[in-house]
Scaffold this active site. Sequence first.
Site, PDB file in Angstrom:
ATOM      1  CG  ASN A   1      19.986  18.296 -29.544  1.00 17.52           C
ATOM      2  OD1 ASN A   1      19.605  18.802 -28.481  1.00 17.52           O
ATOM      3  ND2 ASN A   1      20.714  17.192 -29.581  1.00 17.52           N
TER       4      ASN A   1
ATOM      5  CB  CYS B   1      23.712  15.766 -20.150  1.00 19.90           C
ATOM      6  SG  CYS B   1      21.935  15.684 -20.353  1.00 19.90           S
TER       7      CYS B   1
HETATM    8  N1  EPU Z   1      33.865  20.598 -27.578  1.00 20.31           N
HETATM    9  C1  EPU Z   1      34.992  21.245 -27.128  1.00 20.31           C
HETATM   10  N2  EPU Z   1      34.956  22.619 -27.037  1.00 20.31           N
HETATM   11  C2  EPU Z   1      33.861  23.344 -27.374  1.00 20.31           C
HETATM   12  C3  EPU Z   1      32.704  22.669 -27.854  1.00 20.31           C
HETATM   13  C4  EPU Z   1      32.736  21.282 -27.944  1.00 20.31           C
HETATM   14  O1  EPU Z   1      35.996  20.616 -26.808  1.00 20.31           O
HETATM   15  O2  EPU Z   1      33.890  24.578 -27.257  1.00 20.31           O
HETATM   16  C5  EPU Z   1      33.872  19.118 -27.658  1.00 20.31           C
HETATM   17  C6  EPU Z   1      32.878  18.510 -26.647  1.00 20.31           C
HETATM   18  O3  EPU Z   1      33.443  18.416 -25.362  1.00 20.31           O
HETATM   19  C7  EPU Z   1      32.567  17.169 -27.279  1.00 20.31           C
HETATM   20  C8  EPU Z   1      32.658  17.475 -28.782  1.00 20.31           C
HETATM   21  O4  EPU Z   1      33.375  18.704 -28.922  1.00 20.31           O
HETATM   22  O5  EPU Z   1      33.550  16.242 -26.938  1.00 20.31           O
HETATM   23  C9  EPU Z   1      31.329  17.617 -29.480  1.00 20.31           C
HETATM   24  O6  EPU Z   1      30.529  18.579 -28.815  1.00 20.31           O
HETATM   25  P1  EPU Z   1      29.472  19.461 -29.610  1.00 20.31           P
HETATM   26  O7  EPU Z   1      29.876  20.876 -29.529  1.00 20.31           O
HETATM   27  O8  EPU Z   1      29.242  18.859 -30.953  1.00 20.31           O
HETATM   28  O9  EPU Z   1      28.172  19.249 -28.725  1.00 20.31           O
HETATM   29  P2  EPU Z   1      27.092  20.328 -28.300  1.00 20.31           P
HETATM   30  O10 EPU Z   1      26.806  21.261 -29.408  1.00 20.31           O
HETATM   31  O11 EPU Z   1      27.408  20.867 -26.957  1.00 20.31           O
HETATM   32  C10 EPU Z   1      25.029  19.041 -29.244  1.00 20.31           C
HETATM   33  C11 EPU Z   1      23.799  18.445 -28.634  1.00 20.31           C
HETATM   34  C12 EPU Z   1      24.168  17.205 -27.855  1.00 20.31           C
HETATM   35  C13 EPU Z   1      24.829  16.219 -28.807  1.00 20.31           C
HETATM   36  C14 EPU Z   1      26.052  16.858 -29.480  1.00 20.31           C
HETATM   37  C15 EPU Z   1      26.685  15.963 -30.519  1.00 20.31           C
HETATM   38  C16 EPU Z   1      22.417  20.362 -28.264  1.00 20.31           C
HETATM   39  C17 EPU Z   1      21.780  21.299 -27.298  1.00 20.31           C
HETATM   40  N3  EPU Z   1      23.179  19.415 -27.750  1.00 20.31           N
HETATM   41  O12 EPU Z   1      25.844  19.386 -28.132  1.00 20.31           O
HETATM   42  O13 EPU Z   1      22.955  16.649 -27.393  1.00 20.31           O
HETATM   43  O14 EPU Z   1      25.240  15.083 -28.089  1.00 20.31           O
HETATM   44  O15 EPU Z   1      25.658  18.089 -30.111  1.00 20.31           O
HETATM   45  O16 EPU Z   1      25.767  15.623 -31.507  1.00 20.31           O
HETATM   46  O17 EPU Z   1      22.243  20.473 -29.470  1.00 20.31           O
HETATM   47  C18 EPU Z   1      21.541  15.468 -25.952  1.00 20.31           C
HETATM   48  O18 EPU Z   1      20.634  15.794 -26.732  1.00 20.31           O
HETATM   49  O19 EPU Z   1      21.407  14.647 -25.007  1.00 20.31           O
HETATM   50  C19 EPU Z   1      22.865  16.056 -26.164  1.00 20.31           C
HETATM   51  C20 EPU Z   1      23.834  15.968 -25.254  1.00 20.31           C
END
Ligand code: EPU
Length: 439
Positions: A24, A120
Amino acid sequence: MSSALTITGGVPLQGTIKVRGAKNLVPKAMVAALLGATPSTLRNVPHIKDVQVVTDLLSLHGVAVDNDGQGKLHLDPSNVVRAQHADIDAHAGDSRIPILLCGPLLHTLGEAFIPDLGGCKIGDRPINYHLDVLRHFGAKVEKLDSGIRMSAPNGLHGAKVELPYPSVGATEQVLLSATRARGRTELRGAATEPEIMDLIAILQKMGAIITVQTDRVIHIEGVESLSGYNHSAMSDRIEAASWGSAALATGGDIFVEGATQADMMTFLNTFRKVGGDLDIREDGIRFSHPGTALKPIVVETDVHPGFMTDWQQPLVVALTQAEGVSIVHETVYENRFGFTHALQRMGANIQLHRDCLGSTPCRFGQSNYVHSAIISGRTELRAQDIHVPDLRGGFSHLIAALSAEGVSHVTGVELIERGYEHFTTKLEALGATFDVANS
Ligand code: EPU
């Protein structure tokens, strides 16, 4: 290609494995190289699918990416060009990283296109925060049938942004867009995960001016140009914790070389409360089963410094082996307990609930999402045929199969390669008994 594993469980995992750069962080560090006027060098890069996806996307945009095969990437952005939509679209569904290319591409080319995103299936995973952030910086966002087109003919300018939730991706979007934008940016409600701090360290090496305050506020003073960086990626604290839970679930003893205490403190506290033994060393962390009964716990996932959502699934498998009732409240994703159905078929006693079964009412309590679990142990797990649903759920199924008596057939394991480098080689090193079949 689809891969399957036939696993003979009931063998404690024992031995030493090594974790490298964080899944990540590494793809985002690769994207940051696009912002530099000179080449960047990234070290401690793991061999995982997300690195290949971002390599392909950067190459399509003219970035010369050289991987020495030993964990060192050289990224040269001196000839960034527009890519064909059809070529970018070929990566639709592969990963969520393409959305983070938008800010750097808007700076460099004045336009960007992203295909439908992958990642995912653990919730809706909308990108509304990302699009709002980009609009705040002055980007014009246009939805097409095949993806999203953005333009900023007059460049991006600094902005005041407040996130409704401390989203990791949206915080990174702000950082990657604001460092070269005209003027100052103030971000409120920022995520402060260690991977974000490492990205900030990289941007600072490149010449960015970023101040992180204690109250989720980040200030960025835009600069006209950035240079390349030379950086070693922080190690993967999700992979390290996954192997820790594998040690507990299988009654094993695993030294995870490269695991770092500072980034894993919340996990280490939880591991110890469950009864696991820890030996925290300079070069890694040894996770072992105590040989006596494991203890049940109550745990809520949360943004940093809370218990990471990605640590949850492997820990749930370990909790099926604790004596008593554990409660897990998932507050980051609305749909991250789907993997427990396979555990139930294996004999685990897990009840799922729509209520917030934790001390903090979360965003999902009023929305009818199944987001709390009660795990009653200890239960003997029985071998089953399982199809891997997502990255972390899939790894959990692997460790459940490894701790279950009998022979399990696990299909779709190529998904696990998205985030666990050389995991079959590591399983061999830990004494697991399994066969691999590719079709
Ligand atoms: N969310 C929204 N709108 C957006 C963006 C996010 O509603 O535009 C919501 C999501 O639906 C979720 C929450 O905000 O409920 C948190 O999402 P976040 O944006 O923090 O997640 P992400 O950046 O898409 C990264 C990691 C994930 C990890 C999360 C939380 C990467 C590529 N992915 O995802 O990793 O779970 O942060 O720490 O960095 C994994 O490694 O298996 C994985 C899913």
